[in-house]
Write a protein that holds these residues in place. Structure first.
Motif, short mmCIF file in Angstrom:
data_model
loop_
_atom_site.label_atom_id
_atom_site.label_comp_id
_atom_site.label_asym_id
_atom_site.label_seq_id
_atom_site.Cartn_x
_atom_site.Cartn_y
_atom_site.Cartn_z
N LEU A 145 0.82 -1.22 0.00
CA LEU A 145 0.00 0.00 0.00
C LEU A 145 0.85 1.26 0.00
N VAL A 146 1.81 1.34 0.92
CA VAL A 146 2.58 2.57 1.10
C VAL A 146 3.39 2.88 -0.15
N LEU A 191 -5.24 1.76 -5.72
CA LEU A 191 -5.74 0.90 -4.64
C LEU A 191 -6.51 -0.29 -5.21
N SER A 192 -7.19 -0.09 -6.32
CA SER A 192 -7.87 -1.20 -6.99
C SER A 192 -6.86 -2.22 -7.50
N ASP A 193 -5.76 -1.72 -8.09
CA ASP A 193 -4.70 -2.63 -8.58
C ASP A 193 -4.08 -3.41 -7.43
N VAL A 194 -3.78 -2.72 -6.33
CA VAL A 194 -3.19 -3.40 -5.17
C VAL A 194 -4.14 -4.49 -4.67
N SER A 195 -5.40 -4.14 -4.56
CA SER A 195 -6.39 -5.08 -4.03
C SER A 195 -6.51 -6.32 -4.90
N ILE A 196 -6.62 -6.12 -6.22
CA ILE A 196 -6.83 -7.26 -7.10
C ILE A 196 -5.56 -8.11 -7.22
N ALA A 197 -4.39 -7.46 -7.15
CA ALA A 197 -3.14 -8.22 -7.21
C ALA A 197 -2.97 -9.08 -5.96
N LEU A 252 -3.66 -8.30 -12.18
CA LEU A 252 -3.68 -7.03 -12.90
C LEU A 252 -4.15 -7.17 -14.35
N THR A 253 -4.01 -8.35 -14.92
CA THR A 253 -4.42 -8.52 -16.32
C THR A 253 -5.94 -8.42 -16.49
N LYS A 254 -6.68 -8.55 -15.38
CA LYS A 254 -8.14 -8.39 -15.47
C LYS A 254 -8.52 -6.99 -15.91
N ASN A 255 -7.72 -6.02 -15.48
CA ASN A 255 -8.02 -4.62 -15.79
C ASN A 255 -7.37 -4.14 -17.08
N ARG A 256 -6.73 -5.04 -17.81
CA ARG A 256 -6.03 -4.65 -19.02
C ARG A 256 -6.61 -5.39 -20.22
N GLU A 257 -6.80 -4.65 -21.27
CA GLU A 257 -7.37 -5.23 -22.48
C GLU A 257 -6.38 -6.19 -23.13
N ALA A 258 -6.86 -7.36 -23.49
CA ALA A 258 -6.01 -8.36 -24.15
C ALA A 258 -6.17 -8.23 -25.66
N LYS A 259 -5.05 -8.20 -26.37
CA LYS A 259 -5.08 -8.04 -27.81
C LYS A 259 -4.62 -9.32 -28.51
N THR A 260 -5.25 -9.59 -29.63
CA THR A 260 -4.82 -10.69 -30.48
C THR A 260 -3.68 -10.21 -31.37
#
Length: 718
Positions: free
Chosen positions: A105-106, A181-187, A260-268
């Motif tokens: 967090l810090v 904070l969302s990234d920290v939480s999901i990671a 973190l990949t949940k919040n990132r668009e995956a490209k073909t």
């Protein structure tokens, strides 16, 4: 936990008194405990110049937010407290955060503020163990060291940042912190599922029959080492390789994303769009793909995230997919010996084995030292051939005064890794910035060039530059880049040495370079070109105890104004006083604009250069060679008291007379005073200053009358 009332700080005791005076009895205990936890580790330096009322207001405001933050959702507030609106005020913008206690967090919050170029004037953070009742109200606080169970463990932040006056700035900070904070939480939440997925991939890879069997065991050992808490796992996604219309696609598998990949668009990705090296790497029988992502981590460390790909093969040995993990290597990866890290250990062993050096020899140990101190990210990403090229190149420098550059293009063409070695005494901020500019221009990148400099007991400084590739088809000429960097690394002293060798010859030039190499002050080097300095050295060398003065009167070529002139006076042992020089120059019709003294120290003693910036107030400055000779001879005569120092000297520059010829006019004026003419000398001086041609004609008439044989016959205008 030490309560504020028992604190050794007077200001914190005052905060305790304010809590007791201002709050109802039923709230005092909880607020005092909360403030005690909040300010428990605040430094004495942070307490200086702070007001107890502000600390009281900040603590109470954060406690009120903490009391209501019982839903498990992060509480973030960025505001400018006002006395009439909030009951307290501050000269800074305040950031309040209440969030369930999590790792990273810090670091992550601090990184978010740094990315926005925001300065933190105070950053207080602490985890708090608290028991809440069924309605979420604070029931009791528990000491952090206590092993007693609590209903909640939350972390609070109180941050003072630069004043943000505009609403859009406050909104941008809030959104940034929410995202982080969302990234920290999901990671953190997906860490265990990602870890399980990694272990499943390791087990799957063990049974792989078509991967490169010679390196399979090494790769498995490396993955096991990674899984043993040596890699911070932050994201995962599975990809499949499929043929489509004469091409091949790398397609993300739906619902496979974790972290973190949940919040990132995956490209073909279509293989035909990749470079040859990228296609070969994607379809090779190497089990692992080890590189960097194109995005910086928002969690834990502000570094580009590491990418570990584990390929999947079908029964025919064809690549059919990839398990892709992203995260950051742990501290052990960077701090442990290379011999303790699988894959790196074997890689370096193969590199050293390919060298021609006998094991245990000096050259072998030197080669090993270069490799072991090489950046770990490069060791794991670079090919063995490239590592050998770099290591041998560094050894061939033999710690000489050379500049070398080694360039490696990422296997997927996304960035260039440039390793630049220079002599450590040459390395400075100016050279680093110029190197960044040269690399950016050569690689046609429009992004920031990152750098990391390493110093050791070696006389070489190593700087690692990362250049993001804007155009993947750039043709690089590494030799041209190296030549540009060699020129950029040349110091003022280097250029002076070359200029001296050109002006005085090899042997004499080297002798003078040694003598004057450290003699000039930095202010002189900032203003004077090395080629110009050779002229100054020529004059300094001419100074003796019998002839302590030398000079150079010149017109700088940078000036378009023909009346702009410069005078350099060279004097042995001590400087010339300005009060001694100014009257002389003014009597020559020169207006002094500025003067810069330079002290030059050599083993032979101290000399001075006085550089005058001036304007010529009268006369024709077209034939400057004649003007230069007349002035220098006349100034030398005045300085040695062989010529009077008065306003008639203006005729030297104004009428192009020699000092002796100006004395003819001076003699006429003095004779006129003797025979009773009422005009003062000053009046006569100013008159001739306005009409210099008449003065020149009088001198010509004088010469014709008293020395006719040496005068070329010409028609005179009476």
């Amino acid at each position: 936990m030490t309560l504020l009332r028992n604190s050794s700080s007077v200001i914190l005791k005052n905060v305790s008194k304010l809590i007791e005076e201002k709050l109802p009895l039923e709230r005092q205990a909880h607020v005092e405990q909360f403030a005690s936890i909040l300010f428990e580790n605040i430094s004495q330096q942070d307490l200086e110049k702070r007001i107890d009322v502000e600390l009281y207001g900040a603590a109470l405001s954060l406690f009120n937010a903490f009391s209501e933050a019982n839903t498990g959702q992060p509480f973030i507030r960025v505001f400018n407290p006002e006395l009439g609106k909030n009951g307290w005020e501050s000269e800074h913008t305040i950031v309040q955060i209440v969030v369930n206690d999590l790792p990273f967090l810090v670091d992550s919050v601090r990184m978010a503020l740094n990315r926005l170029n925001i300065t933190s004037h105070l950053l207080i953070h602490t985890p708090i163990k608290v028991n809440r009742d069924k309605k979420g109200n604070v029931d009791s606080f528990v000491d952090l060291k206590s092993k007693d169970k609590t209903t909640h463990t939350q972390t609070v932040f109180l941050i003072e940042i630069d004043r943000q006056a505009e609403t859009k700035q406050v909104k941008a900070i809030t959104q940034n912190l929410e995202s982080v904070l969302s990234d920290v939480s999901i990671a953190v939440q997906d860490w265990k599922p990602i870890q399980k997925k990694l272990q499943a991939c390791i087990d799957e890879a063990k049974d792989s029959k078509f991967a490169d069997q010679s390196s399979l065991k090494t790769s498995i050992d490396f993955l096991n080492w990674i899984a043993d808490h040596n890699f911070t796992l932050m994201g995962y996604r599975q990809y499949k390789v499929a043929g489509v219309e004469g091409d091949t696609e790398i397609v993300p598998v739906d619902d496979s994303a974790l972290g973190l990949t949940k919040n990132r668009e995956a490209k073909t990705r279509v293989l035909s769009e990749l470079s040859n090296a990228s296609r070969q790497e994607a379809l090779s029988n190497n089990l692992l793909v080890l590189t960097k992502t194109v995005s910086k981590s928002t969690v834990h460390r502000p570094a580009y995230m590491d990418y570990i790909g584990i390929k999947m093969f079908d029964d025919s040995g064809k690549v059919v997919g990839e398990h892709r993990f992203i995260g950051l290597y742990g501290a052990s990866f960077y701090n442990s010996s290379v011999k303790d890290i699988p894959l790196l250990k074997q890689k370096l062993a193969r590199v050293t084995e390919k060298s021609s050096f006998a094991k245990g020899s000096h050259a072998y140990k030197a080669l090993l030292n270069v490799l072991e101190t090489y950046p770990r990210d490069e060791l794991i990403q670079a090919s063995e051939q490239h590592l050998m090229e770099v290591a041998l190149g560094v050894l061939q420098m033999q710690e000489r005064d050379m500049t070398k550059v080694f360039v490696r293009k990422d296997s997927f063409g996304r960035f260039y890794s440039c390793m630049v070695f220079v002599r450590r005494e040459r390395y400075n901020t100016a050279l680093r910035r110029e190197t960044q500019r040269v690399l950016q221009q050569a690689m046609k990148s429009d992004g920031e060039v990152e750098f990391n400099t390493f110093f050791s007991e070696s006389p070489l400084a190593r700087t690692h530059y990362i250049v993001r590739a804007t155009d993947q088809d750039v043709e690089l000429n590494v030799k041209d880049i190296e030549n540009n960097l060699i020129e950029a690394a040349r110091t003022w002293d280097d250029k002076l040495s070359s200029a001296l060798s050109t002006s005085f010859g090899g042997a004499k030039g080297k002798e003078l370079a040694v003598r004057y190499g450290s003699g000039f002050p930095s202010s002189y080097k900032d203003q004077v070109l090395p080629s110009t300095a050779t002229v100054d050295i020529h004059h300094l060398e001419s100074l003796t105890d019998d002839n302590k003065l030398s000079m150079l009167f010149y017109r700088p070529q940078e000036e378009s104004d023909k009346n702009a002139v410069r005078l350099s006076l060279y004097h042995k042992d001590e400087p010339i006083h300005l009060s001694d020089v100014l009257p002389i120059l003014e009597n020559f019709g020169l207006r002094v604009i500025g003067e810069t003294p330079y002290q030059v120290k050599t083993e032979a003693g101290t000399s001075w250069i006085m550089d005058f910036t001036m304007r010529l107030t009268n006369g024709d400055n077209s034939d400057f060679e004649t003007t230069q000779e007349l002035f220098q001879n006349a100034f030398d005569a005045v300085w040695k008291n062989n010529l009077e120092n008065d306003g008639f000297n203006r005729l030297i520059l104004g009428a192009k007379l020699s000092g002796r010829q100006a004395s003819v006019i001076r003699s006429y004026a003095k004779y006129m005073r003797q025979i009773g003419v009422t005009f003062s000398q000053a009046y006569i001086e100013s008159t001739f200053d306005r009409y210099p041609k008449i003065a020149a004609q009088l001198v010509e008439l004088f010469t014709l009358k008293f020395k006719p044989k040496n005068l070329v016959k010409r028609n005179m205008t009476s």
